[in-house]
Structure formats: C-alpha cells, structure tokens
Scaffold this active site. Structure first.
Site, PDB file in Angstrom:
ATOM      1  N   ILE A   5       0.824  -1.203   0.000  1.00 12.99           N
ATOM      2  CA  ILE A   5       0.000   0.000   0.000  1.00 12.99           C
ATOM      3  C   ILE A   5       0.862   1.259   0.000  1.00 12.99           C
ATOM      4  O   ILE A   5       1.899   1.313   0.666  1.00 12.99           O
ATOM      5  CB  ILE A   5      -0.919  -0.012   1.239  1.00 12.99           C
ATOM      6  CG1 ILE A   5      -1.863  -1.226   1.208  1.00 12.99           C
ATOM      7  CG2 ILE A   5      -1.718   1.285   1.357  1.00 12.99           C
ATOM      8  CD1 ILE A   5      -2.570  -1.504   2.532  1.00 12.99           C
ATOM      9  N   CYS A   6       0.426   2.278  -0.741  1.00 11.93           N
ATOM     10  CA  CYS A   6       1.032   3.609  -0.728  1.00 11.93           C
ATOM     11  C   CYS A   6       2.449   3.567  -1.321  1.00 11.93           C
ATOM     12  O   CYS A   6       2.624   3.270  -2.489  1.00 11.93           O
ATOM     13  CB  CYS A   6       1.008   4.171   0.694  1.00 11.93           C
ATOM     14  SG  CYS A   6       1.425   5.915   0.833  1.00 11.93           S
ATOM     15  N   ILE A   7       3.488   3.868  -0.533  1.00 13.53           N
ATOM     16  CA  ILE A   7       4.868   3.831  -1.014  1.00 13.53           C
ATOM     17  C   ILE A   7       5.449   2.421  -0.948  1.00 13.53           C
ATOM     18  O   ILE A   7       6.449   2.116  -1.607  1.00 13.53           O
ATOM     19  CB  ILE A   7       5.752   4.817  -0.216  1.00 13.53           C
ATOM     20  CG1 ILE A   7       7.135   4.986  -0.845  1.00 13.53           C
ATOM     21  CG2 ILE A   7       5.878   4.374   1.241  1.00 13.53           C
ATOM     22  CD1 ILE A   7       7.149   5.575  -2.235  1.00 13.53           C
TER      23      ILE A   7
END
Length: 217
Positions: free
Chosen positions: A134-136
């Site tokens: 998730i995300c980075i």
C-alpha cells in the site's frame, strides 16, 4: 479462517507507518472474516519527525515500540514471523516503508531492504502466498519479486521511474483502485500517494484486502 501477517514500520506518516492506512487495513481484514497479527523490526528509525513542524527531533525512536502504538500492544518482532503460519502478507504505507523497512527514500533505484524484512517478503513470494503493498510500499515489490513484477504507487513520475529502474513494471492507478500482478499474486494500491481524502483510501484498501484474500489458495 485466513490469517494475515501485517508488517508495520513505526507510527506516523513521515517516519513510520501511515496510521490511517494501517487502521483501515486492520479493519478491512477483520471485516473480511480474517485474522491478523502485526509485526515490526526491532530497530531504530532512520529518524524521528515532529509531525506538527516537519522537523527532525531527538531522541530517535524504535520501530517496534512505535508500531506497538498502532497495534495496541498486540505486536511481535519480525523475527518471530513464521510464514507457514499465515496465508498472506500486507505492508501498509507511510515513509517508514521507505526509511525503516528499506532505504528507498534515500537511495531510490539503488535501494535495498532490511535483511529480515526482505527474507520474510521473499518467503511469502517463494511460497506463492499473496501479498498486498500500500502507498509507497509497492516500491519494494521489484526488490522482492524481481524483474517484470507489476506495481503501482499512483502516478508520481520519479517514484515510478525508480520502480522501473529496480526492474519492476509500473502501472498508473488512482487511490480508489488496485493493480494485481496475477503471476506473483501481489496487489498494490496507491492510497495517500495520490488520495485527496480518506474515503478514496478506504475504497482502495478495501479492494486490496478483498483481492489478497481471494488470491489465497
């Protein structure tokens, strides 16, 4: 009942785990009828950031101790994670993934991962057990899964270029959607890399959790 291992990287978006993303991950795992166990490395953070001012502060903090704040104390050291005990793996975002679980924040396309984290992630990959990033965190996918693995961090050109320099294939995606690498059984969503509000993050993480659980054999 499926059992999901969740790796945290501290507490706070700028130096650890993004708190909203991690809580939504725990919530949607539970709502899907699965169990989770949180883990984190017992190491110092790269640095500790004052989230009010954005400035570095002292003393520095421990990743496991800070992650325990999110897990309400129900957390184990990463070295206790036995892949055989779990059906899938999830890594929420926050810059801790790029600062504490790896050095992607400072080295970009030349990044390496913490050896214990890399060993665990690779063990899930070798075991053909699904994972969600998730995300980075999807920036770590090519390090774990190798050349031609598929990931998204949204549409930031510099981060996407770094992923491709590491051997991955980047796919643009908005916060409400996910990208699935069917070959490697790994799912990613950009969350707050591109999201403008919590509802978008919630939608993307909900889809990611459902996809990961569906990929469990």
């Amino acid at each position: 009942m499926k059992k999901i291992a969740i790796i945290l990287s501290g507490s706070g978006v700028f130096d650890g785990t993004e708190i909203t993303e991690s809580i939504l991950t725990l919530l949607h795992v539970a709502k899907a009828g699965a169990q989770y166990q949180c883990f984190a490395p017992n190491i110092d953070q790269l640095h500790t950031i004052n989230h009010l001012t954005g400035e570095e502060m002292q003393p520095n903090r421990n990743v496991l101790v800070e992650s325990a704040r999110i897990a309400r104390g129900e957390i184990k050291e990463i070295k206790e994670l036995n892949v055989e005990d779990f059906d899938a793996l999830i890594l929420p975002g926050g810059f801790g993934a790029a600062k504490n679980l790896s050095d992607f924040a400072t080295k970009g396309p030349k990044a390496n991962m913490n050896p214990d984290i890399l060993s665990i992630c690779k063990s899930f990959a070798v075991s053909k057990k699904p994972a969600g990033y998730i995300c980075i965190s999807p920036a770590l996918i090519p390090i774990v899964y190798g050349a031609d693995s598929i990931a998204t961090i949204g549409h930031d050109p510099d981060t996407a270029s770094a992923i491709e320099s590491l051997g991955g294939k980047h796919v643009q995606c908005n916060a409400k959607n996910i990208v699935i690498d069917e070959v490697n059984k790994v799912v990613s969503t950009p969350a707050y890399m591109v999201a403008t509000d919590i509802l978008e993050v919630d939608t993307g993480i909900s889809k990611l959790i459902k996809a990961v659980i569906n990929l469990c054999s």
